[in-house]
Design a protein around this motif. Sequence first.
Motif, PDB file in Angstrom:
ATOM      1  N   ILE A  74       0.828  -1.209   0.000  1.00 52.93           N
ATOM      2  CA  ILE A  74       0.000   0.000   0.000  1.00 52.93           C
ATOM      3  C   ILE A  74       0.861   1.258   0.000  1.00 52.93           C
ATOM      4  O   ILE A  74       0.432   2.324   0.405  1.00 52.93           O
ATOM      5  CB  ILE A  74      -0.963   0.036   1.211  1.00 52.93           C
ATOM      6  CG1 ILE A  74      -0.181  -0.149   2.504  1.00 52.93           C
ATOM      7  CG2 ILE A  74      -2.044  -1.014   1.083  1.00 52.93           C
ATOM      8  CD1 ILE A  74      -0.957   0.253   3.736  1.00 52.93           C
ATOM      9  N   LEU A  81      -1.005  10.191  -0.676  1.00 53.23           N
ATOM     10  CA  LEU A  81      -1.690  10.887   0.419  1.00 53.23           C
ATOM     11  C   LEU A  81      -0.752  11.902   1.078  1.00 53.23           C
ATOM     12  O   LEU A  81      -1.115  13.061   1.290  1.00 53.23           O
ATOM     13  CB  LEU A  81      -2.150   9.839   1.435  1.00 53.23           C
ATOM     14  CG  LEU A  81      -2.991  10.304   2.608  1.00 53.23           C
ATOM     15  CD1 LEU A  81      -4.358  10.716   2.113  1.00 53.23           C
ATOM     16  CD2 LEU A  81      -3.134   9.178   3.623  1.00 53.23           C
TER      17      LEU A  81
ATOM     18  N   LEU B  34       7.824  -4.635  13.198  1.00 53.43           N
ATOM     19  CA  LEU B  34       7.134  -4.067  12.028  1.00 53.43           C
ATOM     20  C   LEU B  34       7.243  -5.004  10.836  1.00 53.43           C
ATOM     21  O   LEU B  34       6.291  -5.161  10.072  1.00 53.43           O
ATOM     22  CB  LEU B  34       7.706  -2.699  11.696  1.00 53.43           C
ATOM     23  CG  LEU B  34       7.352  -1.590  12.684  1.00 53.43           C
ATOM     24  CD1 LEU B  34       8.031  -0.295  12.292  1.00 53.43           C
ATOM     25  CD2 LEU B  34       5.849  -1.385  12.746  1.00 53.43           C
ATOM     26  N   ARG B  38       3.977  -6.111   8.795  1.00 52.25           N
ATOM     27  CA  ARG B  38       3.714  -5.514   7.479  1.00 52.25           C
ATOM     28  C   ARG B  38       2.907  -6.379   6.520  1.00 52.25           C
ATOM     29  O   ARG B  38       2.024  -5.862   5.835  1.00 52.25           O
ATOM     30  CB  ARG B  38       5.025  -5.062   6.816  1.00 52.25           C
ATOM     31  CG  ARG B  38       5.468  -3.682   7.255  1.00 52.25           C
ATOM     32  CD  ARG B  38       6.468  -3.079   6.288  1.00 52.25           C
ATOM     33  NE  ARG B  38       7.665  -3.875   6.160  1.00 52.25           N
ATOM     34  CZ  ARG B  38       8.784  -3.654   6.852  1.00 52.25           C
ATOM     35  NH1 ARG B  38       8.854  -2.669   7.701  1.00 52.25           N
ATOM     36  NH2 ARG B  38       9.824  -4.430   6.687  1.00 52.25           N
ATOM     37  N   TYR B  43      -3.072  -5.022   9.562  1.00 51.22           N
ATOM     38  CA  TYR B  43      -2.079  -3.973   9.782  1.00 51.22           C
ATOM     39  C   TYR B  43      -2.087  -2.973   8.616  1.00 51.22           C
ATOM     40  O   TYR B  43      -2.056  -1.759   8.804  1.00 51.22           O
ATOM     41  CB  TYR B  43      -0.694  -4.593   9.934  1.00 51.22           C
ATOM     42  CG  TYR B  43       0.421  -3.571   9.971  1.00 51.22           C
ATOM     43  CD1 TYR B  43       0.720  -2.883  11.135  1.00 51.22           C
ATOM     44  CD2 TYR B  43       1.161  -3.280   8.823  1.00 51.22           C
ATOM     45  CE1 TYR B  43       1.725  -1.934  11.169  1.00 51.22           C
ATOM     46  CE2 TYR B  43       2.168  -2.330   8.840  1.00 51.22           C
ATOM     47  CZ  TYR B  43       2.445  -1.665  10.016  1.00 51.22           C
ATOM     48  OH  TYR B  43       3.424  -0.717  10.039  1.00 51.22           O
ATOM     49  N   GLN B  44      -2.155  -3.523   7.388  1.00 45.03           N
ATOM     50  CA  GLN B  44      -2.132  -2.644   6.200  1.00 45.03           C
ATOM     51  C   GLN B  44      -3.340  -1.709   6.192  1.00 45.03           C
ATOM     52  O   GLN B  44      -3.206  -0.508   5.955  1.00 45.03           O
ATOM     53  CB  GLN B  44      -2.112  -3.481   4.926  1.00 45.03           C
ATOM     54  CG  GLN B  44      -0.823  -4.297   4.813  1.00 45.03           C
ATOM     55  CD  GLN B  44      -0.748  -5.075   3.528  1.00 45.03           C
ATOM     56  OE1 GLN B  44      -1.678  -5.084   2.744  1.00 45.03           O
ATOM     57  NE2 GLN B  44       0.389  -5.723   3.313  1.00 45.03           N
ATOM     58  N   VAL B  47      -2.764   0.889   8.876  1.00 42.72           N
ATOM     59  CA  VAL B  47      -1.769   1.910   8.538  1.00 42.72           C
ATOM     60  C   VAL B  47      -2.348   2.921   7.545  1.00 42.72           C
ATOM     61  O   VAL B  47      -2.203   4.132   7.707  1.00 42.72           O
ATOM     62  CB  VAL B  47      -0.499   1.253   7.955  1.00 42.72           C
ATOM     63  CG1 VAL B  47       0.344   2.282   7.225  1.00 42.72           C
ATOM     64  CG2 VAL B  47       0.301   0.634   9.069  1.00 42.72           C
ATOM     65  N   LEU B  48      -3.046   2.391   6.528  1.00 44.82           N
ATOM     66  CA  LEU B  48      -3.638   3.298   5.535  1.00 44.82           C
ATOM     67  C   LEU B  48      -4.635   4.239   6.209  1.00 44.82           C
ATOM     68  O   LEU B  48      -4.609   5.459   5.992  1.00 44.82           O
ATOM     69  CB  LEU B  48      -4.321   2.475   4.439  1.00 44.82           C
ATOM     70  CG  LEU B  48      -4.682   3.212   3.157  1.00 44.82           C
ATOM     71  CD1 LEU B  48      -3.492   3.960   2.603  1.00 44.82           C
ATOM     72  CD2 LEU B  48      -5.208   2.236   2.113  1.00 44.82           C
ATOM     73  N   PHE B  51      -2.730   6.815   8.345  1.00 41.56           N
ATOM     74  CA  PHE B  51      -2.159   7.926   7.564  1.00 41.56           C
ATOM     75  C   PHE B  51      -3.266   8.874   7.093  1.00 41.56           C
ATOM     76  O   PHE B  51      -3.102  10.092   7.130  1.00 41.56           O
ATOM     77  CB  PHE B  51      -1.376   7.389   6.363  1.00 41.56           C
ATOM     78  CG  PHE B  51       0.062   7.118   6.675  1.00 41.56           C
ATOM     79  CD1 PHE B  51       1.003   8.134   6.605  1.00 41.56           C
ATOM     80  CD2 PHE B  51       0.481   5.858   7.063  1.00 41.56           C
ATOM     81  CE1 PHE B  51       2.342   7.893   6.907  1.00 41.56           C
ATOM     82  CE2 PHE B  51       1.803   5.609   7.374  1.00 41.56           C
ATOM     83  CZ  PHE B  51       2.745   6.635   7.297  1.00 41.56           C
TER      84      PHE B  51
END
Lengths: 239, 239
Positions: A74, A81, B34, B38, B43-44, B47-48, B51
Motif C-alpha cells: 500500500i 496521500l 514491524l 507488514r 495492519y495494512q 496503517v492506511l 495515515f
Amino acid sequence: MNLSILFSEPYRKIAKDGLWTNNVVLTQNLALCPLLAVTGTATNGLGMGLATTVVMVASNGAVSLSRHLIPPEIRIPIFVLLIAALVTLVDIFLNAWMHELHKVLGLFIPLIVTNCVILGRAEAFASKQPVLPSVWDGLMMGIGFTLAMVVLGAAREIGAAGTLFANASVLLGEQFRFIELTVIPEYKGFLLLALPPGGFIVLGFMIAGKRLLERRRAPKTVPGLEGLNSIGQASWESR
Amino acid sequence: MNSDSVYRQRVGYALRTVNRVRQKLAVWLEPDNLARLRPKLHYQAGVLAGFALAASILLGLADLATRNVIQMRLEEDLKASLEEVVPAALHDNDLLADTVAVPSAGAAIGTDETVVYLAKKAGSVTAVSFKFAAPDGYAGPIHLVMGIASNGEILGVRVISHTETPGLGDKIEITKSKWVLSFNGKSLDNLTFEEWAVKKDGGVFDQFAGATITPRKVVQAIRRGLEFFQAHQAEWVGH
C-alpha cells in the motif's frame, strides 16, 4: 548533528545525481506537465522550482521517517496521500502568510501534485534510505529541477519577449528588482517560444546539449572513480 | 501543602503513564516487529487508515488556523481591486459592507448573480462597482471589475484574471498596456451602440496587432456591463 557528512562521498554522489547526472528534467524527462505550463518566463520557472523543492524535501523526509511502517503493497496510496497533504499545507500557508507570493505562484502550487518526480523520489529513494540522505536527495533533485526550469524559462523569455526575469521583484521582493533585465530592447517578440510548442523545442535543445557535453567528457573519466557508485550505496542502511 | 502533594502525585502518575506508552511504542516500532506486521492485512488497513486520519487532522487544523487570515487577505485583494476603479474621493463608506446581490443571468456578463458594491458619500450613492466577465474570451473567460459613476460614465475598468495569449491578448492588462484606460469616461450616452466596438468593427476602441478577438470580447462585455447598470440604475442610485 555534524553537517560535514554532507561532503562525504555518498552525499556528494546524491548531489551530483540530482544536479546533473540524473537531473529530473534533462535525464529523467519527468515533470513535463508543470514544466511546459509555467516556464514562459524565468521568474515563473524559478517560483515553480522553489515550491517544488520545498515539497520534495518535506515529502522525502516524511516518507523516509515512516518507511518501516509502510507495507510495500500500500505504499503508493500512502505516498500520494502524504504528497497531496503536504502540497495542500504549502498552498494554504502561503495563501495566508505570504499572500503576494501566493498570487504569483498560486496557479502552480496545485500543479505540484501532478509532478511525478516527487512520487518518483519517494519510491526510488526515500522509501529505502534514512532521513538525512532522503532530505538531501529531495533538496538536490529540487535544485536540479529549479535550475533546468530557470534555464528553460530564461531561453523562452529572451526569445519570446526579449526580457529576462520580468516581474522577479513580485516573487522575490523589491530588492531583487535589479535582476529584471531587458536583453533585447525594442524586440518585436517571437510568439512560438511563449506557447507550449516552444517549450518542447527549447527542452529538446537542452537535452541534446546535455548529451553532447556528456559525450565529450566521457573519455576523460579518471580510472578508479567508477567503483564509487556501489561503495556509496552499500554504506547505507537498507531495508 | 495537601493540594501540593496531590498535584505532585498526579504529575508523577502522568509521567509514568507517558513513559509506559513510550516504551510500548518503542517495542512496537522495532524493525523486527514491524517486519512481522507488514504483510498482515489488518495492519495494512490500519496503517492506511492511520495515515489518512493523520493527514485529515493535520489539514483540518491547518484550515482552522488559516481560514480567517485567508478570508482577510481575499477581502483586502477585493478591496484593492475595487479601489482601483472607484476613486477614494467618491466615497466615505466601506465598499465591502454596502452591497446588493442582483440576479444577472439575463445580462450575459458571466455570472447568474452579481454582487454590486455601492460607493456612498454622505449617504447617497455616488458610484457602483462590480465584478463581471467576458464569458467568450479567445481562450476562456476574461474576469473584469468595473466602476461606474452614478451618471453612467465609466470610472475605471481592470482585468482581474484571464487566459489570453501571452504577448498578444494580454495587452488588456494595465501592467502591459494603457489600452484599458481608454474606457474611462465612456458611457452608453456619449457613444452609440455601433461605436461600442473595436475600430475594425466600426467602433472607437483600438484592437491589438495580431489580436482582435480579445479586445472585441472585452469591449462587448463592458457594454453589456453598462447595460446591466442601466437596467438597475434607478434602484441603485435612486434617480
